[in-house]
Design a protein around this motif. Structure first.
Motif, PDB file in Angstrom:
ATOM      1  N   UNK A 238      22.466  92.493  -5.543  1.00  0.00           N
ATOM      2  CA  UNK A 238      23.617  92.291  -6.411  1.00  0.00           C
ATOM      3  C   UNK A 238      24.861  92.036  -5.575  1.00  0.00           C
ATOM      4  N   UNK A 239      25.032  90.816  -5.100  1.00  0.00           N
ATOM      5  CA  UNK A 239      26.255  90.528  -4.362  1.00  0.00           C
ATOM      6  C   UNK A 239      27.217  89.797  -5.273  1.00  0.00           C
ATOM      7  N   UNK A 240      28.272  90.467  -5.644  1.00  0.00           N
ATOM      8  CA  UNK A 240      29.256  89.869  -6.545  1.00  0.00           C
ATOM      9  C   UNK A 240      30.541  89.637  -5.772  1.00  0.00           C
ATOM     10  N   UNK A 241      31.194  88.531  -6.059  1.00  0.00           N
ATOM     11  CA  UNK A 241      32.495  88.270  -5.425  1.00  0.00           C
ATOM     12  C   UNK A 241      33.485  89.366  -5.812  1.00  0.00           C
TER      13      UNK A 241
ATOM     14  N   UNK B   2      19.853 110.990  -6.448  1.00  0.00           N
ATOM     15  CA  UNK B   2      18.599 111.084  -7.207  1.00  0.00           C
ATOM     16  C   UNK B   2      18.068 109.686  -7.532  1.00  0.00           C
ATOM     17  N   UNK B   3      18.983 108.729  -7.662  1.00  0.00           N
ATOM     18  CA  UNK B   3      18.572 107.359  -7.986  1.00  0.00           C
ATOM     19  C   UNK B   3      18.097 106.606  -6.735  1.00  0.00           C
ATOM     20  N   UNK B   4      18.170 107.261  -5.580  1.00  0.00           N
ATOM     21  CA  UNK B   4      17.679 106.696  -4.321  1.00  0.00           C
ATOM     22  C   UNK B   4      18.331 105.345  -3.983  1.00  0.00           C
ATOM     23  N   UNK B   5      19.623 105.250  -4.212  1.00  0.00           N
ATOM     24  CA  UNK B   5      20.327 104.029  -3.826  1.00  0.00           C
ATOM     25  C   UNK B   5      20.616 104.056  -2.333  1.00  0.00           C
ATOM     26  N   UNK B   6      20.965 102.902  -1.774  1.00  0.00           N
ATOM     27  CA  UNK B   6      21.316 102.839  -0.363  1.00  0.00           C
ATOM     28  C   UNK B   6      22.591 103.646  -0.131  1.00  0.00           C
ATOM     29  N   UNK B   7      22.707 104.301   1.039  1.00  0.00           N
ATOM     30  CA  UNK B   7      23.892 105.123   1.316  1.00  0.00           C
ATOM     31  C   UNK B   7      25.183 104.321   1.356  1.00  0.00           C
ATOM     32  N   UNK B   8      25.080 103.022   1.637  1.00  0.00           N
ATOM     33  CA  UNK B   8      26.239 102.133   1.522  1.00  0.00           C
ATOM     34  C   UNK B   8      25.808 100.916   0.727  1.00  0.00           C
ATOM     35  N   UNK B   9      26.545 100.621  -0.325  1.00  0.00           N
ATOM     36  CA  UNK B   9      26.159  99.481  -1.173  1.00  0.00           C
ATOM     37  C   UNK B   9      27.353  99.005  -1.962  1.00  0.00           C
ATOM     38  N   UNK B  10      27.142  97.881  -2.613  1.00  0.00           N
ATOM     39  CA  UNK B  10      28.172  97.351  -3.483  1.00  0.00           C
ATOM     40  C   UNK B  10      28.314  98.284  -4.697  1.00  0.00           C
ATOM     41  N   UNK B  11      29.536  98.443  -5.164  1.00  0.00           N
ATOM     42  CA  UNK B  11      29.767  99.379  -6.275  1.00  0.00           C
ATOM     43  C   UNK B  11      28.976  98.988  -7.529  1.00  0.00           C
ATOM     44  N   UNK B  12      28.702  97.700  -7.670  1.00  0.00           N
ATOM     45  CA  UNK B  12      27.848  97.265  -8.790  1.00  0.00           C
ATOM     46  C   UNK B  12      26.473  97.930  -8.719  1.00  0.00           C
ATOM     47  N   UNK B  13      25.939  98.038  -7.509  1.00  0.00           N
ATOM     48  CA  UNK B  13      24.616  98.653  -7.339  1.00  0.00           C
ATOM     49  C   UNK B  13      24.664 100.106  -7.812  1.00  0.00           C
ATOM     50  N   UNK B  14      25.730 100.791  -7.449  1.00  0.00           N
ATOM     51  CA  UNK B  14      25.871 102.191  -7.857  1.00  0.00           C
ATOM     52  C   UNK B  14      26.038 102.311  -9.367  1.00  0.00           C
ATOM     53  N   UNK B  15      26.834 101.408  -9.917  1.00  0.00           N
ATOM     54  CA  UNK B  15      27.059 101.472 -11.367  1.00  0.00           C
ATOM     55  C   UNK B  15      25.757 101.211 -12.126  1.00  0.00           C
ATOM     56  N   UNK B  16      25.010 100.214 -11.669  1.00  0.00           N
ATOM     57  CA  UNK B  16      23.737  99.908 -12.334  1.00  0.00           C
ATOM     58  C   UNK B  16      22.774 101.091 -12.190  1.00  0.00           C
TER      59      UNK B  16
ATOM     60  N   UNK C 262      24.321  92.905 -17.552  1.00  0.00           N
ATOM     61  CA  UNK C 262      25.440  92.067 -17.154  1.00  0.00           C
ATOM     62  C   UNK C 262      25.886  92.322 -15.717  1.00  0.00           C
ATOM     63  N   UNK C 263      25.958  93.611 -15.353  1.00  0.00           N
ATOM     64  CA  UNK C 263      26.405  93.880 -13.984  1.00  0.00           C
ATOM     65  C   UNK C 263      25.422  93.313 -12.980  1.00  0.00           C
ATOM     66  N   UNK C 264      24.134  93.267 -13.344  1.00  0.00           N
ATOM     67  CA  UNK C 264      23.125  92.727 -12.429  1.00  0.00           C
ATOM     68  C   UNK C 264      23.337  91.248 -12.153  1.00  0.00           C
ATOM     69  N   UNK C 265      24.032  90.570 -13.060  1.00  0.00           N
ATOM     70  CA  UNK C 265      24.323  89.155 -12.795  1.00  0.00           C
ATOM     71  C   UNK C 265      25.827  88.939 -12.571  1.00  0.00           C
ATOM     72  N   UNK C 266      26.533  90.022 -12.201  1.00  0.00           N
ATOM     73  CA  UNK C 266      27.962  89.940 -11.888  1.00  0.00           C
ATOM     74  C   UNK C 266      28.794  89.442 -13.066  1.00  0.00           C
ATOM     75  N   UNK C 267      28.391  89.787 -14.278  1.00  0.00           N
ATOM     76  CA  UNK C 267      29.178  89.419 -15.462  1.00  0.00           C
ATOM     77  C   UNK C 267      29.978  90.649 -15.890  1.00  0.00           C
ATOM     78  N   UNK C 268      31.288  90.519 -15.861  1.00  0.00           N
ATOM     79  CA  UNK C 268      32.125  91.711 -16.050  1.00  0.00           C
ATOM     80  C   UNK C 268      33.006  91.676 -17.298  1.00  0.00           C
ATOM     81  N   UNK C 269      32.748  90.751 -18.190  1.00  0.00           N
ATOM     82  CA  UNK C 269      33.618  90.645 -19.359  1.00  0.00           C
ATOM     83  C   UNK C 269      33.413  91.804 -20.337  1.00  0.00           C
ATOM     84  N   UNK C 270      32.165  92.266 -20.491  1.00  0.00           N
ATOM     85  CA  UNK C 270      31.878  93.264 -21.518  1.00  0.00           C
ATOM     86  C   UNK C 270      31.684  94.704 -21.038  1.00  0.00           C
ATOM     87  N   UNK C 271      31.254  94.931 -19.801  1.00  0.00           N
ATOM     88  CA  UNK C 271      30.915  96.311 -19.413  1.00  0.00           C
ATOM     89  C   UNK C 271      32.023  97.346 -19.634  1.00  0.00           C
ATOM     90  N   UNK C 272      33.270  96.950 -19.502  1.00  0.00           N
ATOM     91  CA  UNK C 272      34.340  97.929 -19.694  1.00  0.00           C
ATOM     92  C   UNK C 272      34.285  98.499 -21.110  1.00  0.00           C
TER      93      UNK C 272
END
Ligand SMILES: *[C@@H]1O[C@H](CO)[C@@H](O)[C@H](O)[C@H]1NC(C)=O
Length: 184
Positions: free
Chosen positions: A22-25, A57-71, A125-135
């Motif tokens: 998930x690399x989002x600009x 607990x979700x076993x995410x990478x210790x450093x990642x894009x915030x989208x990854x953490x949110x998802x 949406x966050x998985x495809x870097x679409x941010x119009x609705x998640x808020x």
């Protein structure tokens, strides 16, 4: 225009990499600690720990894009919503439920249905870097899960009461981490 074979291959490889991470600009990468600090420190220290625990607990990478953490947090919330929905269905099988308690579970069933739909939207949406609705979706989830909790105030010994408290926590973590990207 025909693309040279090598650059087409390169593009495909890049696309696969992007889908994986998930690399989002314009979305920063950081450590779990930094993300949880930034997202929750103004709230309450226990929420920072809650955020860290959820991500670990979700076993995410210790450093990642915030989208990854949110998802990851949103997926944890989806999982806990589903388990609460199973609890609700089981509770509603009891034909002797007092009317007030039955109403509470009926309301919660409705609210969880909506929260599940919205939280699923957040992950898609966050998985495809679409941010119009998640808020809006994340905010609605806090409302729906919290509103179920309001109906459970008189039923603290119900198994749904504790499950809902855990769901509120999971929702909170997704909402606050998502807030780093889309605002709250
Ligand atoms: C929810 O999170 C708080 C910390 O903010 C914690 O004290 C509480 O035990 C959690 N509740 C559940 C049910 O997980």
């Amino acid at each position: 225009m025909a693309m040279p074979r090598t650059s087409a291959t390169l593009l495909l490889a890049l696309a696969a990499l992007v889908a994986l991470s998930v690399a989002c600009n314009n979305v920063p990468s950081m450590s779990i600690y930094e993300a949880c600090d930034k997202a929750c420190s103004k709230v309450w220290q226990p929420k920072v720990w809650l955020c860290q625990t959820t991500l670990m607990a979700a076993k995410v990478a210790p450093t990642a894009e915030v989208t990854v953490y949110t998802v990851a947090a949103a997926n944890a919330a989806i999982k806990s919503y589903k388990s609460s929905m199973a609890i609700i269905d089981r509770l509603l099988e009891n034909p002797w439920l007092p009317p007030g308690e039955k109403t509470a579970y009926d309301v919660c069933k409705d609210r969880y249905g909506k929260a599940l739909e919205y939280m699923t939207g957040v992950t898609n949406q966050m998985s495809i870097c679409a941010f119009a609705y998640p808020r809006m979706e994340l905010f609605e989830c806090t409302y729906f899960v919290g509103n179920c909790g309001d109906y459970l105030k008189d039923y603290k010994s119900s198994p749904l009461f504790d499950a809902n408290a855990a769901d509120q926590n999971n929702t909170f973590v997704a909402y606050y981490l998502g807030g780093l990207i889309v605002g709250k």
